[in-house]
Design an enzyme around this catalytic site. Sequence first.
Site, PDB file in Angstrom:
ATOM      1  N   ASP A  88      10.493  -9.132   8.826  1.00 55.85           N
ATOM      2  CA  ASP A  88      10.936  -8.361   7.665  1.00 55.85           C
ATOM      3  C   ASP A  88      11.720  -7.144   8.128  1.00 55.85           C
ATOM      4  O   ASP A  88      11.486  -6.020   7.674  1.00 55.85           O
ATOM      5  CB  ASP A  88       9.742  -7.943   6.805  1.00 55.85           C
ATOM      6  CG  ASP A  88      10.161  -7.491   5.400  1.00 55.85           C
ATOM      7  OD1 ASP A  88      11.249  -7.900   4.952  1.00 55.85           O
ATOM      8  OD2 ASP A  88       9.412  -6.749   4.768  1.00 55.85           O
ATOM      9  N   GLY A 138       0.800  -1.211   0.000  1.00 55.17           N
ATOM     10  CA  GLY A 138       0.000   0.000   0.000  1.00 55.17           C
ATOM     11  C   GLY A 138       0.831   1.258   0.000  1.00 55.17           C
ATOM     12  O   GLY A 138       2.049   1.230  -0.151  1.00 55.17           O
ATOM     13  N   THR A 139       0.159   2.384   0.181  1.00 51.32           N
ATOM     14  CA  THR A 139       0.773   3.706   0.145  1.00 51.32           C
ATOM     15  C   THR A 139       0.522   4.414   1.470  1.00 51.32           C
ATOM     16  O   THR A 139      -0.559   4.301   2.054  1.00 51.32           O
ATOM     17  CB  THR A 139       0.169   4.547  -1.002  1.00 51.32           C
ATOM     18  OG1 THR A 139       0.313   3.829  -2.222  1.00 51.32           O
ATOM     19  CG2 THR A 139       0.850   5.889  -1.116  1.00 51.32           C
TER      20      THR A 139
END
Length: 528
Positions: free
Chosen positions: A154, A43-44
């Site tokens: 991550d 997403g942004t």
Amino acid sequence: MRTPPEARDDTDDHLRSLSEDLTGYRIGDAYQLIEPIGGGGTGTVWRARALQGDGEVAVKLLREDLMAEPKAVSRFVQERAILLMLRHPHIVRVRDLVTVGTSLGLVMDLVEGGSLRDHLHEQGTLAPAAAATLLAQVADALSAAHRRGIVHRDLKPDNILLDRDDGRLHTRLTDFGIARVLDTPSMTTPGALVGTANYIAPEAVYGGRPAPSADVYALGVVLFELVTGRPPYAGGPAWAILRRHVDESPQRVEGMPEAVWRVVEACMDKRPGRRPSAKELAHTLRVVAKRTADDQPLPPQPVIHELPSFEPPLPKPRPPTSSRSRMTVLAVVLAAVTVVAVPAWRIVHRPSAETAVQRPDAPPPSADGQAAKPQPSGLPSAGGSRTPGGARLGAGAPTRSAGPVEAIVWSAWQCADQYTWDIGHPLLAQPCHQTSGVAVRMVGHAQALPAIQADISISLMDADSGAVVDGPHTCTELMFTDFAPNHDCGPFDATPPRGHRYFVLQKWVYTNRAILPGGQVSGPEFDW
């Protein structure tokens, strides 16, 4: 070590296109979007104004095309649930989960200082003391997460945000979207490889269960990168980087302080149980910061890794043997492999340009060159495997009666220039063909990381129309291991119409890593 201009331009163009779409968009009576400030795979991130106050927040919008993916939505919602559990000065605080049109938005604290990746691009490298100080804060954040049974999975400079307090940099760990709560069932496809190649622990490459030690490994990689300007195994496609995590050890860069190197070695130990805990690491890094306070930053180090060279495992000519002779040779070879521990994949064969090919009605010749007795239907013979009905794949019809052996001259093997790879693919593929006056022979070579399993198919294609002329011939559930990193699918023989242009198409799908898409590679075109 700075971001290439073309990469920044692509990102800026993408953010500008989003800005035209949603700038000024109001989310109920709570928030108003101002401008996009970042983005990632899911997403942004937007800067937004809180309408019930004068503060600004960050809103992470899930890509609308992912709303049709239940797992992506679940991970997005999971990020909120995880971050609401975590309250720590070095972890980004989540405030709310909202709907934005047909998408979802995660409302978080706005961190103005960019990411550690941005900071590294600006600086090239960091002084050892500065790197150790920042990562001690990250280790504190990881320790808090690990105490709650949460693994980030991550960890990388992109997911470590920076802000300033009294002129000093402070870290804020974010993006727990693919984190896993250890006490709950994973939502990840079994066997799926989750994370970023440069920072993945070796046990994760093999599909191991995520554990806090994997985050510590990644933190060691980040420490190396901050001090030298590059990750220890950087360079080439993802599969090559993953292989280095498994097979290689980090190499100390000239000028790296001994105290920093010891931390890198400890964190990147191949044995997870030998790595320090995040709490221990935080303490050690603060000691390292004091000991290296006078050390200057190193010059950025070049990426020196090159792609491994691969020679296509083409078969070598084999003298014709009887069934008894073949069994004897096989026993000797297996014994030799067992005694000297030679990986089985090194015992390969290369076909010659001239190969004696049997007519469909001829049995395989014996060791003395005479025609052997026909084999019972359904048993394999030299030159190809059999279908349940007894027909040899790639070697004509089943043996029926004795007859003369007819020598057919085959051209040299023509293959794709090299093994072909795509970013993210752990499998390399190389289709090949050779021709004679009566047939076209095709084979597909493949090489992959250990624990990869795939179905591979080979087809002969008309180059002009794109139609399938022969095939697909499928080799199912090929398992790649340390001792068998190479597999061949074929050879298969075809008798297509003459006077056309053809090529061999090799396709594959992963059968134990469903999250990875399959791929395909085309061999060189040829006239026949």
